[in-house]
Design an enzyme around this catalytic site. Structure first.
Site, PDB file in Angstrom:
ATOM      1  N   SER A 135       0.196 -31.050  -4.581  1.00  0.00           N
ATOM      2  CA  SER A 135      -0.836 -32.022  -4.926  1.00  0.00           C
ATOM      3  C   SER A 135      -0.609 -32.605  -6.315  1.00  0.00           C
ATOM      4  CB  SER A 135      -2.222 -31.367  -4.867  1.00  0.00           C
ATOM      5  OG  SER A 135      -2.331 -30.354  -5.863  1.00  0.00           O
TER       6      SER A 135
ATOM      7  N   GLU B 162     -11.898 -19.004  -7.808  1.00  0.00           N
ATOM      8  CA  GLU B 162     -11.758 -20.112  -6.868  1.00  0.00           C
ATOM      9  C   GLU B 162     -12.980 -21.018  -6.950  1.00  0.00           C
ATOM     10  OE1 GLU B 162      -9.456 -18.861  -2.928  1.00  0.00           O
ATOM     11  OE2 GLU B 162     -11.273 -17.661  -3.191  1.00  0.00           O
TER      12      GLU B 162
ATOM     13  N   LYS C 258       3.184 -24.398 -13.792  1.00  0.00           N
ATOM     14  CA  LYS C 258       4.064 -24.540 -12.638  1.00  0.00           C
ATOM     15  C   LYS C 258       5.542 -24.708 -13.011  1.00  0.00           C
ATOM     16  CE  LYS C 258       1.308 -24.660  -8.912  1.00  0.00           C
ATOM     17  NZ  LYS C 258       1.515 -23.844  -7.699  1.00  0.00           N
TER      18      LYS C 258
ATOM     19  N   GLY D 264     -13.610 -23.736  -1.840  1.00  0.00           N
ATOM     20  CA  GLY D 264     -12.289 -23.295  -1.419  1.00  0.00           C
ATOM     21  C   GLY D 264     -12.108 -21.802  -1.602  1.00  0.00           C
TER      22      GLY D 264
ATOM     23  N   SER E 226      -4.588 -22.751 -16.758  1.00  0.00           N
ATOM     24  CA  SER E 226      -3.365 -23.041 -16.017  1.00  0.00           C
ATOM     25  C   SER E 226      -2.786 -24.428 -16.240  1.00  0.00           C
ATOM     26  CB  SER E 226      -3.594 -22.830 -14.515  1.00  0.00           C
ATOM     27  OG  SER E 226      -4.614 -23.688 -14.043  1.00  0.00           O
TER      28      SER E 226
ATOM     29  N   ASP F 117     -10.936 -19.408   0.293  1.00  0.00           N
ATOM     30  CA  ASP F 117     -10.091 -18.786   1.314  1.00  0.00           C
ATOM     31  C   ASP F 117      -9.527 -17.433   0.879  1.00  0.00           C
ATOM     32  OD1 ASP F 117      -8.720 -20.912  -0.325  1.00  0.00           O
ATOM     33  OD2 ASP F 117      -6.950 -19.886   0.427  1.00  0.00           O
TER      34      ASP F 117
END
Length: 325
Positions: free
Chosen positions: A82, A208, A57, A212, A308, A214
């Protein structure tokens, strides 16, 4: 005839890489003969758990924040996250001599919250199951004159995240497939842009948690689908719908989405610790889980994986990776 310019391009990713040079870490690529034998492919792991703030990030946050005007930097930055984007924006703000206010869920991992405070940010909490973090952040920004840097719904964020894939491919050459975790979609959007810009035939596979899914549902439907906020150990992927910008990229470039269970994520975290000698947080372990379980499908000869992040405290790690009865 009209054409639509994509929100992020390979040139944008390359520009972000130049901006991040000497600021972000060029993270290592690890190999494991044991892993290769288990999955039947040559696996190359891009370890963003060794990035600044312990996750990819920082790439996007710094790329976006460093482009703000002096006036915007003087007023400060707002963000919602989060945990990993929270830390990334907090550190980027500190590096650029400004301040950050971060909207975080009340149940965010304590280690991520403590690290965010440690980088100098102010935290405002909310209930992730009933509150609207975007509305809260935008209200704070309006009241204080702050600039909002979202966790994925931003061209400069996607471009920054794509530099992880760009570095991997520069180092190891052509890959048949690249796996990344999928939360809001910024990492895989940037990674797909970089990877398919260099190697159009590469297969992009997102992963995923089962609870979750989506993005998987959205890609199958051809439009963004909303689900209840999922309960999963992969807190970085506990989202209810893909981003609008990220989905516009991912519906064009992502080839498949694999789903993994929380128990499979735990097993992957344990494997990474015991066999690879690295600590990986739940969201970061999802692509590894997809490989180890075969949920990523038939693999080409050479496969890349973006690990990640590694932001999980010792107590939580022991709780997640302890022997299951």
């Amino acid at each position: 005839m009209t054409t639509t310019t994509p929100p992020v391009t390979l040139d944008d990713v390359r520009d972000a890489a130049a901006r991040l040079k000497g600021v972000a870490h060029r993270t290592p690529v690890l190999r494991s003969r044991t892993l290769d034998e288990l999955v039947g492919a040559e696996v190359l792991l891009k370890c963003e758990n060794f990035q600044r703030v312990g996750a990819f990030k920082f790439r996007g946050a710094y790329n976006a924040a460093s482009r703000l005007t002096p006036e915007q930097l003087e007023r400060g930055i707002a963000a919602y996250s989060s945990g990993n984007h929270a830390q990334a924006v907090a550190l980027a703000a500190r590096e650029l001599g400004t301040t950050a206010v971060i909207v975080m869920p009340e149940d965010a991992p304590p280690s991520k919250r403590a690290a965010t405070v440690g980088y100098g940010a102010e935290i405002v909490t909310y209930d992730r199951y009933t509150g609207d973090r975007v509305a809260i952040a935008e209200t704070l920004a309006a009241e204080r004159g702050l600039t909002v840097i979202p966790p994925y719904e931003h061209s400069h964020i996607m471009a920054g995240q794509g530099t992880a894939a760009l570095e991997l491919l520069e180092e190891v050459g052509e890959l048949g497939a690249l796996l990344t975790p999928v939360g809001g979609g910024g990492l895989i959007a940037g990674s797909s842009t970089a990877a398919k810009g260099l190697y159009p035939d590469i297969r992009m596979i997102g992963v995923e948690p089962e609870a979750g899914d989506d993005t998987k549902r959205s890609l199958e439907a051809g439009r963004r689908i909303s689900i209840p906020v999922p309960h999963t150990i992969a807190d970085g992927q506990a989202l209810h719908t893909p981003g609008e910008l990220t989905f516009s990229v991912n519906r064009r470039l992502v080839d498949a989405i694999a789903l993994v269970s929380d128990d499979e994520i735990r097993d992957a975290m344990r494997f990474a610790f015991e066999r690879l000698k690295i600590v990986v947080e739940p969201s970061g372990a999802t692509p590894l889980a997809a490989l180890l379980t075969g949920r990523a499908g038939t693999l080409p000869r050479r496969v890349g994986v973006i690990i990640s992040g590694g932001n999980v405290d010792a107590e939580r790690f022991a709780e997640l990776c302890g022997t299951r009865s």
